[in-house]
Design a protein around this motif. Structure first.
Motif, mmCIF file in Angstrom:
data_model
loop_
_atom_site.group_PDB
_atom_site.id
_atom_site.type_symbol
_atom_site.label_atom_id
_atom_site.label_comp_id
_atom_site.label_asym_id
_atom_site.label_seq_id
_atom_site.Cartn_x
_atom_site.Cartn_y
_atom_site.Cartn_z
ATOM 1 N N TRP A 171 -54.222 31.284 30.482
ATOM 2 C CA TRP A 171 -53.647 30.684 29.278
ATOM 3 C C TRP A 171 -54.041 29.222 29.069
ATOM 4 O O TRP A 171 -53.716 28.624 28.050
ATOM 5 N N VAL A 172 -54.740 28.582 30.019
ATOM 6 C CA VAL A 172 -55.153 27.187 29.861
ATOM 7 C C VAL A 172 -56.581 27.143 29.313
ATOM 8 O O VAL A 172 -57.541 27.417 30.034
ATOM 9 N N ASN A 173 -56.713 26.795 28.035
ATOM 10 C CA ASN A 173 -58.008 26.678 27.394
ATOM 11 C C ASN A 173 -58.687 25.399 27.880
ATOM 12 O O ASN A 173 -58.103 24.320 27.827
ATOM 13 N N PHE A 174 -59.939 25.524 28.341
ATOM 14 C CA PHE A 174 -60.647 24.389 28.918
ATOM 15 C C PHE A 174 -60.920 23.316 27.867
ATOM 16 O O PHE A 174 -60.778 22.121 28.137
ATOM 17 N N GLU A 175 -61.265 23.707 26.665
ATOM 18 C CA GLU A 175 -61.538 22.755 25.584
ATOM 19 C C GLU A 175 -60.270 21.975 25.219
ATOM 20 O O GLU A 175 -60.287 20.747 25.090
ATOM 21 N N ALA A 176 -59.144 22.679 25.111
ATOM 22 C CA ALA A 176 -57.872 22.018 24.802
ATOM 23 C C ALA A 176 -57.450 21.091 25.934
ATOM 24 O O ALA A 176 -56.908 20.006 25.698
ATOM 25 N N LEU A 177 -57.729 21.501 27.154
ATOM 26 C CA LEU A 177 -57.384 20.666 28.313
ATOM 27 C C LEU A 177 -58.181 19.365 28.296
ATOM 28 O O LEU A 177 -57.626 18.284 28.536
#
Length: 100
Positions: free
Chosen positions: A26-32
């Motif tokens: 659930w952790v999007n790399f781009e959003a992170l």
């Protein structure tokens, strides 16, 4: 697909950045990356503001100390004038011991 552990960012041929996940699904790399950039920028801005405020207070305090000395000297001279006027000024003792 298992995450390539030797690289921080996955290679483009494996998957696009917006579809890459970090740690859990659930952790999007781009959003992170965007969130960490925003948080880091806010921290840098807050540090800059704090440094500016501290420097401003320090310079203001140094100026006010100089002004306080001037005010003290002016008040002392005014009080000495009042003491002389009413005969309360302590003059030097004419019988004081000479320093030779």
């Amino acid at each position: 697909v298992p995450y390539p552990v030797r690289r921080i960012l996955p290679p483009a041929d494996l998957c696009e950045l917006r579809s890459a996940r970090w740690g859990v699904c659930w952790v999007n790399f781009e959003a992170l990356i965007i969130a960490m950039s925003v948080v880091g920028g806010m921290i840098l801005i807050m540090l800059g503001v704090c440094c500016c405020c501290c420097c401003k207070k320090k310079s203001k305090k140094q100026v006010s100390e100089g002004e306080a000395a001037e005010v003290r000297a002016e008040m002392k001279s005014r009080h000495d004038e009042i003491r002389r006027k009413y005969g309360l000024f302590k003059e030097e003792n004419p019988y004081a011991k000479f320093d030779n």
